[in-house]
Design a protein around this motif. Structure first.
Motif, PDB file in Angstrom:
ATOM      1  N   MET A   2      81.258  25.673  31.026  1.00 46.41           N
ATOM      2  CA  MET A   2      80.176  24.826  30.417  1.00 46.41           C
ATOM      3  C   MET A   2      78.884  25.503  30.662  1.00 46.41           C
ATOM      4  O   MET A   2      78.557  26.185  31.868  1.00 46.41           O
ATOM      5  CB  MET A   2      80.173  23.175  30.601  1.00 46.41           C
ATOM      6  CG  MET A   2      79.952  22.940  32.083  1.00 46.41           C
ATOM      7  SD  MET A   2      79.954  21.331  32.457  1.00 46.41           S
ATOM      8  CE  MET A   2      78.643  20.764  31.477  1.00 46.41           C
ATOM      9  N   GLN A   3      77.945  25.276  29.906  1.00 41.43           N
ATOM     10  CA  GLN A   3      76.510  25.759  29.987  1.00 41.43           C
ATOM     11  C   GLN A   3      75.642  24.586  29.867  1.00 41.43           C
ATOM     12  O   GLN A   3      75.690  23.754  29.096  1.00 41.43           O
ATOM     13  CB  GLN A   3      76.162  26.826  28.979  1.00 41.43           C
ATOM     14  CG  GLN A   3      74.763  27.209  29.219  1.00 41.43           C
ATOM     15  CD  GLN A   3      74.295  28.169  27.812  1.00 41.43           C
ATOM     16  OE1 GLN A   3      73.737  27.449  27.105  1.00 41.43           O
ATOM     17  NE2 GLN A   3      74.634  29.386  27.946  1.00 41.43           N
ATOM     18  N   HIS A  48      83.906  32.788  23.148  1.00 41.75           N
ATOM     19  CA  HIS A  48      83.160  31.635  23.697  1.00 41.75           C
ATOM     20  C   HIS A  48      81.967  31.561  22.696  1.00 41.75           C
ATOM     21  O   HIS A  48      80.605  31.607  23.123  1.00 41.75           O
ATOM     22  CB  HIS A  48      82.786  32.061  25.012  1.00 41.75           C
ATOM     23  CG  HIS A  48      83.662  32.335  25.938  1.00 41.75           C
ATOM     24  ND1 HIS A  48      84.665  31.461  26.600  1.00 41.75           N
ATOM     25  CD2 HIS A  48      84.049  33.327  26.691  1.00 41.75           C
ATOM     26  CE1 HIS A  48      85.392  31.966  27.422  1.00 41.75           C
ATOM     27  NE2 HIS A  48      85.069  33.139  27.546  1.00 41.75           N
ATOM     28  N   ASP A  50      80.459  28.785  22.094  1.00 43.74           N
ATOM     29  CA  ASP A  50      79.481  27.585  22.344  1.00 43.74           C
ATOM     30  C   ASP A  50      78.631  28.227  23.534  1.00 43.74           C
ATOM     31  O   ASP A  50      77.412  27.865  23.479  1.00 43.74           O
ATOM     32  CB  ASP A  50      80.252  26.397  22.838  1.00 43.74           C
ATOM     33  CG  ASP A  50      80.865  25.740  21.888  1.00 43.74           C
ATOM     34  OD1 ASP A  50      80.625  25.872  20.479  1.00 43.74           O
ATOM     35  OD2 ASP A  50      81.918  24.996  22.090  1.00 43.74           O
ATOM     36  N   LEU A  51      79.193  29.207  24.330  1.00 38.92           N
ATOM     37  CA  LEU A  51      78.276  29.513  25.446  1.00 38.92           C
ATOM     38  C   LEU A  51      77.629  30.882  24.761  1.00 38.92           C
ATOM     39  O   LEU A  51      76.401  30.947  25.410  1.00 38.92           O
ATOM     40  CB  LEU A  51      79.307  30.326  26.257  1.00 38.92           C
ATOM     41  CG  LEU A  51      80.062  29.370  27.274  1.00 38.92           C
ATOM     42  CD1 LEU A  51      81.034  29.906  28.215  1.00 38.92           C
ATOM     43  CD2 LEU A  51      79.238  28.267  28.190  1.00 38.92           C
TER      44      LEU A  51
END
Length: 427
Positions: A2-3, A48, A50-51
């Motif tokens: 997650m970020q 990825h 979302d990242l």
């Protein structure tokens, strides 16, 4: 994966936390990472999404003291300090009580405020942890920094990092005054410093590493009160720790032999420079040694009323550690430096092996290493850079030298020779 900003993320109950926090204003990693991010985004955005949703790396919430993003230097300082305090407060509420939180540090950045005390990112980190209710319970030096990395070339960069272990400080922790704090330091630091000196920590890192045990003492009290009743700051505590560290290391000089104590005292005053014979004689009398004897033993030269310690490079190549009747820690150290710098690890190990094989046990390897640490501090304090480098190099190579000294020498192979017979007439 997650970020998220560390100040906004919610730690789950019983979290195990280990962090290498940002270095105040030293490195803007978000700006640096843009160099790589644009290529990663092209190749991995489908994997990825979302990242890698943003065009560039998010920067506004990065916990560094960046004056360009936070209304100048003061605003950047507040942003950094408030963020750290928030992170460690959250961590205290949710971390696993059975396991410590570990924090890595290797700071060098420093400024001086109007009181002459150093104000650093390191101090900000400590202040945040202590105010959030953490107690530092252990410190471990770790050889983590590659000496050939680009940031180290031509600089006095750290060779080691130090890991802090934190546990929640009991709410019933005592309050103590300045005198009580210093007494606690004087009680705890000698053993801690000896452990650091005998560990695999570079001499250049000792001062920084020694702050760990000192801050461990400071952080176990709920408050340390100054003489005027105000709470002692982390910066003031670090200054007191430094004073006690110097005091403890100076007191440990009593462990050395008389020749070494004289040489240390002379080195403090003159280094390897020339000084008057009368001054040397006064120092010698106070340590029950004779200048002429030190000259004969190859510790110094005394000529025409002038005295000078012999540098490692100028020592005799014919020196035999097994036949020296008056060997000292000073001589053992300096011959080791000469051999290490001239021939390398293996010959230095052979010299140390021979020294340790003496029947009189005159060479104590722990004292030799302690001496290297002590002389490094003297050299660094006087800006004798070449000397400091020699002492630090010996300390950082110490384990390899010890390993070479303890290794079983390879058996020498010999070839059977022929016998010469003389014919004798026995008739």
């Amino acid at each position: 994966m997650m970020q998220a900003s560390a100040t906004q993320v919610e730690f789950s109950a019983g979290s195990l936390i280990s962090t290498d926090p940002p270095y105040y204003d030293n490195v803007g990693y978000s700006d640096l990472s843009d160099f790589f991010y644009v290529w990663l985004r092209r190749s991995l955005r489908d994997v990825h999404p979302d990242l890698l949703a943003t065009m560039l790396v998010p920067k506004a919430d990065e916990m560094v003291a960046n004056p360009y993003r936070h209304d100048g230097k003061d605003g950047a300082k507040r942003f950094f300090e408030d963020g750290f305090r928030s992170v460690f407060t959250k961590a205290r509420e949710s971390s696993a009580l059975d396991y410590p939180v570990t924090v890595w540090y290797a700071y060098k950045q420093a400024e001086t405020n109007e009181d002459g005390l150093k104000s650093t990112g390191w101090q900000t980190l400590l202040d945040a942890m202590i105010r959030a209710g953490w107690q530092i319970t252990a410190t471990w030096p770790v050889r983590s920094e590659r000496g050939s990395r680009r940031i180290s070339i031509g600089t006095n960069a750290l060779a080691s990092s130090v890991v802090l272990a934190l546990r929640a400080r009991p709410r019933s922790a005592a309050t103590v005054d300045r005198r009580g704090f210093i007494a606690a330091l004087q009680n705890d630091l000698p053993a801690a410093l000896k452990a650091l000196v005998h560990g695999q920590i570079a001499a250049v890192d000792l001062d920084q590493a020694a702050l760990g045990p000192g801050i461990a003492v400071f952080s176990r009290f709920s408050t340390v009160l100054e003489a005027d009743g105000s709470p002692m700051t982390v910066g003031s505590a670090i200054a007191r720790i430094g004073e006690v560290v110097d005091q403890v290391l100076n007191e440990q000089e009593g462990d050395f032999d008389a020749t070494t104590r004289f040489a240390i005292a002379w080195y403090r005053q003159r280094g390897y420079g020339v000084g008057p014979y009368g001054e040397a004689e006064q120092l010698a009398q106070g340590r029950n040694v004779v200048v002429q004897a030190l000259d004969r033993d190859g510790v110094l030269t005394s000529r025409a009323g002038k005295v000078q310690l012999i540098k490692p490079a100028e020592l005799s190549a014919d020196y035999d550690v097994l036949t020296d009747l008056h060997i000292s820690s000073w001589e053992a150290l300096h011959h080791l430096i000469k051999i290490l710098e001239g021939a390398g690890i293996a010959p230095a190990g052979e010299f140390l092996r021979a020294a340790l094989s003496r029947d009189d046990n005159a060479v104590d390897v722990d004292l030799v290493k302690e001496l290297a640490h002590l002389l490094f501090r003297v050299a660094e304090g006087n800006r004798w850079t070449k000397d400091a480098l020699s002492f630090n190099t010996l300390v950082t190579s110490w384990q390899e030298i010890l390993d070479a000294a303890r290794a079983v020498p390879a058996p020498t192979t010999s070839r059977q020779g022929s016998f010469d017979f003389e014919e004798v007439d026995v008739s």
